[in-house]
Design a protein around this motif. Sequence first.
Motif: not given
Length: 119
Positions: A26, A54, A57-58, A60-62, A65-67, A69-70
């Motif tokens: 990952r 952006k 954020r992508e 950290y999601n990769v 895991g999804e979300n 970055s939120e």
Amino acid sequence: MENSYIWTINGYEFELDMEDAETADRYLSAMKVLENAKSADFGSIAEKIRAYCKTFREFYNVLLGENASEKIFSGIKDNCRKYDEIYASLLDFIAEQRAVSSNRMNEISKKYAPKRLKK
């Protein structure tokens, strides 16, 4: 280091074991996100900042895991300095893990390495 596999940021905890093969995969995929963004050409300085943020954020999601970055960037506006500070925190966390791993391997080597003859 209390728990060397939990990265805490913005009040959230993320498990991140850099000695785990899936985590390493990952991480490599996330690094490709950063590499691919370097070649992009965006327009105004504001557009560049938004694109920069952006991309992270992508990343950290990769990696996490999804979300993810939120959670990481909750309440944080698109600001290069703030995003860089969070990235530096991640890199410090990874460096600490590597140091712990290296020290562990050194101790194992010392314990089991053949004793050298004194001259």
